[in-house]
Structure formats: C-alpha cells, structure tokens
Design a protein around this motif. Structure first.
Motif, PDB file in Angstrom:
ATOM      1  N   GLN A  86       0.778  -1.233   0.000  1.00 46.94           N
ATOM      2  CA  GLN A  86       0.000   0.000   0.000  1.00 46.94           C
ATOM      3  C   GLN A  86       0.811   1.286   0.000  1.00 46.94           C
ATOM      4  O   GLN A  86       0.262   2.354  -0.259  1.00 46.94           O
ATOM      5  N   ASP A  87       2.110   1.227   0.264  1.00 47.13           N
ATOM      6  CA  ASP A  87       2.878   2.466   0.407  1.00 47.13           C
ATOM      7  C   ASP A  87       3.118   3.132  -0.945  1.00 47.13           C
ATOM      8  O   ASP A  87       3.274   2.472  -1.975  1.00 47.13           O
ATOM      9  N   ASN A  88       3.184   4.475  -0.935  1.00 46.58           N
ATOM     10  CA  ASN A  88       3.408   5.229  -2.168  1.00 46.58           C
ATOM     11  C   ASN A  88       4.762   4.930  -2.805  1.00 46.58           C
ATOM     12  O   ASN A  88       4.940   5.120  -4.014  1.00 46.58           O
ATOM     13  N   SER A  89       5.718   4.464  -2.007  1.00 49.11           N
ATOM     14  CA  SER A  89       7.031   4.126  -2.565  1.00 49.11           C
ATOM     15  C   SER A  89       6.913   3.011  -3.599  1.00 49.11           C
ATOM     16  O   SER A  89       7.725   2.927  -4.535  1.00 49.11           O
ATOM     17  N   LEU A  90       5.902   2.155  -3.468  1.00 48.41           N
ATOM     18  CA  LEU A  90       5.686   1.082  -4.438  1.00 48.41           C
ATOM     19  C   LEU A  90       5.193   1.631  -5.772  1.00 48.41           C
ATOM     20  O   LEU A  90       5.499   1.080  -6.835  1.00 48.41           O
ATOM     21  N   ASP A  91       4.417   2.705  -5.736  1.00 49.00           N
ATOM     22  CA  ASP A  91       3.988   3.351  -6.972  1.00 49.00           C
ATOM     23  C   ASP A  91       5.186   3.936  -7.711  1.00 49.00           C
ATOM     24  O   ASP A  91       5.261   3.890  -8.940  1.00 49.00           O
ATOM     25  N   LEU A  92       6.127   4.474  -6.936  1.00 49.86           N
ATOM     26  CA  LEU A  92       7.347   5.013  -7.539  1.00 49.86           C
ATOM     27  C   LEU A  92       8.182   3.881  -8.142  1.00 49.86           C
ATOM     28  O   LEU A  92       8.713   4.006  -9.264  1.00 49.86           O
ATOM     29  N   LEU A  93       8.295   2.775  -7.423  1.00 48.21           N
ATOM     30  CA  LEU A  93       9.011   1.608  -7.941  1.00 48.21           C
ATOM     31  C   LEU A  93       8.363   1.120  -9.237  1.00 48.21           C
ATOM     32  O   LEU A  93       9.058   0.779 -10.206  1.00 48.21           O
ATOM     33  N   THR A  94       7.037   1.087  -9.265  1.00 49.78           N
ATOM     34  CA  THR A  94       6.313   0.665 -10.464  1.00 49.78           C
ATOM     35  C   THR A  94       6.669   1.546 -11.656  1.00 49.78           C
ATOM     36  O   THR A  94       6.878   1.059 -12.774  1.00 49.78           O
ATOM     37  N   LYS A  95       6.758   2.852 -11.414  1.00 54.43           N
ATOM     38  CA  LYS A  95       7.111   3.792 -12.485  1.00 54.43           C
ATOM     39  C   LYS A  95       8.491   3.478 -13.053  1.00 54.43           C
ATOM     40  O   LYS A  95       8.696   3.487 -14.280  1.00 54.43           O
ATOM     41  N   TYR A  96       9.440   3.163 -12.169  1.00 56.57           N
ATOM     42  CA  TYR A  96      10.795   2.853 -12.621  1.00 56.57           C
ATOM     43  C   TYR A  96      10.844   1.541 -13.396  1.00 56.57           C
ATOM     44  O   TYR A  96      11.588   1.417 -14.380  1.00 56.57           O
ATOM     45  N   ILE A  97      10.058   0.548 -12.965  1.00 53.73           N
ATOM     46  CA  ILE A  97      10.021  -0.721 -13.694  1.00 53.73           C
ATOM     47  C   ILE A  97       9.474  -0.500 -15.096  1.00 53.73           C
ATOM     48  O   ILE A  97      10.010  -1.008 -16.087  1.00 53.73           O
ATOM     49  N   GLU A  98       8.394   0.268 -15.200  1.00 55.65           N
ATOM     50  CA  GLU A  98       7.789   0.551 -16.502  1.00 55.65           C
ATOM     51  C   GLU A  98       8.763   1.290 -17.419  1.00 55.65           C
ATOM     52  O   GLU A  98       8.810   1.041 -18.625  1.00 55.65           O
ATOM     53  N   ARG A  99       9.545   2.169 -16.832  1.00 53.31           N
ATOM     54  CA  ARG A  99      10.434   3.020 -17.624  1.00 53.31           C
ATOM     55  C   ARG A  99      11.726   2.301 -18.026  1.00 53.31           C
ATOM     56  O   ARG A  99      12.256   2.527 -19.119  1.00 53.31           O
ATOM     57  N   GLU A 100      12.235   1.430 -17.155  1.00 53.91           N
ATOM     58  CA  GLU A 100      13.573   0.890 -17.348  1.00 53.91           C
ATOM     59  C   GLU A 100      13.616  -0.571 -17.782  1.00 53.91           C
ATOM     60  O   GLU A 100      14.685  -1.069 -18.117  1.00 53.91           O
ATOM     61  N   SER A 101      12.487  -1.274 -17.762  1.00 51.65           N
ATOM     62  CA  SER A 101      12.509  -2.673 -18.164  1.00 51.65           C
ATOM     63  C   SER A 101      11.344  -2.973 -19.095  1.00 51.65           C
ATOM     64  O   SER A 101      10.180  -2.900 -18.696  1.00 51.65           O
ATOM     65  N   ALA A 102      11.682  -3.355 -20.331  1.00 50.78           N
ATOM     66  CA  ALA A 102      10.655  -3.723 -21.302  1.00 50.78           C
ATOM     67  C   ALA A 102      10.170  -5.153 -21.101  1.00 50.78           C
ATOM     68  O   ALA A 102       9.228  -5.589 -21.758  1.00 50.78           O
ATOM     69  N   GLN A 103      10.808  -5.884 -20.181  1.00 45.66           N
ATOM     70  CA  GLN A 103      10.453  -7.287 -19.953  1.00 45.66           C
ATOM     71  C   GLN A 103       9.202  -7.460 -19.116  1.00 45.66           C
ATOM     72  O   GLN A 103       8.540  -8.495 -19.185  1.00 45.66           O
ATOM     73  N   PHE A 104       8.895  -6.445 -18.286  1.00 37.44           N
ATOM     74  CA  PHE A 104       7.862  -6.629 -17.271  1.00 37.44           C
ATOM     75  C   PHE A 104       6.775  -5.568 -17.372  1.00 37.44           C
ATOM     76  O   PHE A 104       7.045  -4.391 -17.649  1.00 37.44           O
ATOM     77  N   ARG A 105       5.552  -6.012 -17.137  1.00 40.91           N
ATOM     78  CA  ARG A 105       4.385  -5.128 -17.084  1.00 40.91           C
ATOM     79  C   ARG A 105       3.849  -5.169 -15.649  1.00 40.91           C
ATOM     80  O   ARG A 105       3.195  -6.113 -15.245  1.00 40.91           O
ATOM     81  N   PRO A 106       4.156  -4.159 -14.825  1.00 43.11           N
ATOM     82  CA  PRO A 106       3.744  -4.197 -13.418  1.00 43.11           C
ATOM     83  C   PRO A 106       2.269  -3.885 -13.209  1.00 43.11           C
ATOM     84  O   PRO A 106       1.731  -2.961 -13.831  1.00 43.11           O
ATOM     85  N   LEU A 107       1.624  -4.659 -12.334  1.00 43.55           N
ATOM     86  CA  LEU A 107       0.244  -4.430 -11.911  1.00 43.55           C
ATOM     87  C   LEU A 107       0.264  -4.214 -10.403  1.00 43.55           C
ATOM     88  O   LEU A 107       0.917  -4.957  -9.679  1.00 43.55           O
TER      89      LEU A 107
END
Length: 310
Positions: A86-107
């Motif tokens: 639930q923490d907002n830091s996870l939303d930030l992590l999700t943004k970085y995954i989307e931006r830096e890795s084409a392998q993964f689609r975070p939900l």
C-alpha cells in the motif's frame, strides 16, 4: 460512438465473488484483458463477459483475420508482475520498472503486508512488501516471511525505512506517549484492518505490555489506510491511531514516534524470477530512485540492501 462500460478490479472481484488478488492473478495470466488508467486497472465489460462464457464452456466467436493479438503486437515476451502493498514508494518503484525494463508489465495490488505474503505463497503475487513487527524477537519481517513462505527460497531486500507511531491532535492535548496510555478511559483509538503492518505492530506491542485489546476503547473501529486513520483523528472522532510519520505531516497532526520500521520487498528465488530479481536490485540500488524517494521524505539508508536470503 458511446464508450464501453468498464470495471475496476474491486468491482470485478465483487461480480465474480473472489478476492482482488485472484482478479490480479487472472490479469497476470492473460485470462482477463486489462489496461491501466492512472493507478487503476480496468477491464472492459465485453472482456469480462468473454471470460465468464469461456469458463462456462460457451464457445467464443471465431476471431477474424484482422483481429489484433498480443503476438501481433510483439507482447508475448512481456511478463505481467503483481506488486502487492500500500505504500506510495511502491507506486514510484512501479514507475521505474515501466520506464527501465521492457520485460515486465507491473500491476499494483493495494493490500496489507500479511495478505500480500499469503498471496505470494499461493502464487498470486510476484513482489510483496512487508512491515511486520515480531514482538518475540523485536525484528521486522523475517520471522513472518520464514513461517509463511516455508519450503520456498526467497530474497528480502529493503525498499525504505520509516518512522511508525501515534497520530494525535495538534499539541497532543491528551498527552498520549506510549501504549499504556491507550488504557485510559478518556482515550479512544481508531485501528487498522487485520493483516496490516500497523495493526500487527499495535497487537504485538499490546501483547508485550500485557494489555488486553478488550481494554482499549475503539479497538474494533477500523480504517484501511494510514490516511484513513489520520483523517479520523484529525476530525476528532478518535484521539489516537497508529501510522507512519509522513502521513501525519500531510494531514496536519502531531506524531509520537514509537519505532523505526523496515519496509522490505520479498521475491521468490526461482529460475523464472532471476531476471526480475536482477532488474529490481538494479533499480533499487540506483541513485535516481534513492534521490526521488529521499525527496519525498523516506529514509533510504538501507534501500537496495539484501536483508536476507533463503
């Protein structure tokens, strides 16, 4: 042309009479097509109907030659991953995954620490966050993870550290300082839901102090987020609640610090997860993410540190 009706994951869970994590698992496995709108995942009504008909054994209409598929789009190699917490830091992590890795689609799945770990044990989540205090050892997370993920190999890496404590009104007019103050007849609390890190922290501290929950006014009154708890205290419907310091400042409450908690991420160590673990460690250990986390008030002194492996 009128817009097609769509549903949130919460609405889908209600319609199918299943948990939100089950809905995310269906999305992850490609059984239920979904798309992101801001922080929400949405499913079109027609896709939900197709899923239900397929489960009933009703044949789907034949796909026309002009239909667009994931393979046509080159998306067959993209893996959907569920990030639970639930923490907002996870939303930030999700943004970085989307931006830096084409392998993964975070939900994103917004559920508490204990339910997140159980969902990982059941194979319904890929990255889970925990901040679970163990009163017997005084340690965060590891005792719970070892018990719940029994027979699994896993890695625990820190995301952030943060202060947990009491939300109280400005000036702390009732002078609430520790858990024994919750026994007073003039003090009423607002609690968190079962399975949340804040609820477990409260329960473990009460147990350690020999305080029965039945003695606490308001123990059964529940909100499902730090912001919800802080809101109840700010409206003076309750005198105190347990939460994180960042939210207290946001709402305009005073904060009584009680402990520094470690907010960790857990990933299973499987062959399929090796690329995911590598990607997450690279992101967490990057200066860009740490600077962004620090700029919004998080302690990043341990961010990216491997806490435990099994």
């Amino acid at each position: 042309m009128p817009l097609e009706e769509s549903y949130t994951t919460e609405q889908i869970a209600q319609i199918l009479k299943v948990s939100k994590l089950t809905v995310y698992d269906l999305i992850k496995k490609g059984k239920l097509p979904a798309y992101r709108v801001g922080r929400q995942m949405r499913v079109d009504a027609s896709d939900l109907e197709k899923y239900k008909n397929k489960e009933k054994g009703i044949p789907l209409p034949e796909q026309t030659s002009g239909a667009v598929t994931n393979a046509n789009l080159g998306q067959s190699s993209v893996r959907s991953i569920i990030i639970s917490g639930q923490d907002n830091s996870l939303d930030l992590l999700t943004k970085y995954i989307e931006r830096e890795s084409a392998q993964f689609r975070p939900l994103r799945s917004y559920v508490g620490s204990l339910e997140s770990l159980i969902s990982m044990y059941k194979g319904e989540a890929d990255i889970v966050s925990t901040h679970l205090f163990d009163g017997d050892t005084g340690e965060y997370n590891i005792p719970y993870i070892r018990r719940i993920l029994v027979s699994n190999s896993f890695i625990v890496v820190n995301l952030i550290c943060r202060n947990a404590g009491f939300y109280v009104a400005k000036g702390n007019p009732k002078n609430i300082r520790d858990f024994h103050d919750l026994l007073r007849s003039d003090v009423k609390i607002i609690n968190r839901e079962k399975g949340s890190g804040a609820r477990i922290l409260l329960d473990e501290k009460l147990r350690g102090a020999g305080i029965s929950r039945e003695q606490i006014r308001g123990y059964g009154d529940v909100e499902t987020s730090h912001l919800g708890v802080a809101g109840v205290v700010s409206k003076q419907y309750a005198d105190v609640g347990v939460g994180i310091e960042k939210v207290a400042h946001f709402v305009g409450l005073d904060f009584v610090p009680l402990t520094k908690e470690r907010y960790d991420l857990v990933l299973l160590k499987t062959e399929a997860n090796h690329p995911l673990i590598t990607a997450i460690l690279n992101i967490l250990q990057s200066s860009n993410l740490k600077e962004e986390l620090q700029s919004i008030g998080y302690d990043v002194s341990c961010t990216g540190k491997i806490i435990y492996e099994q």
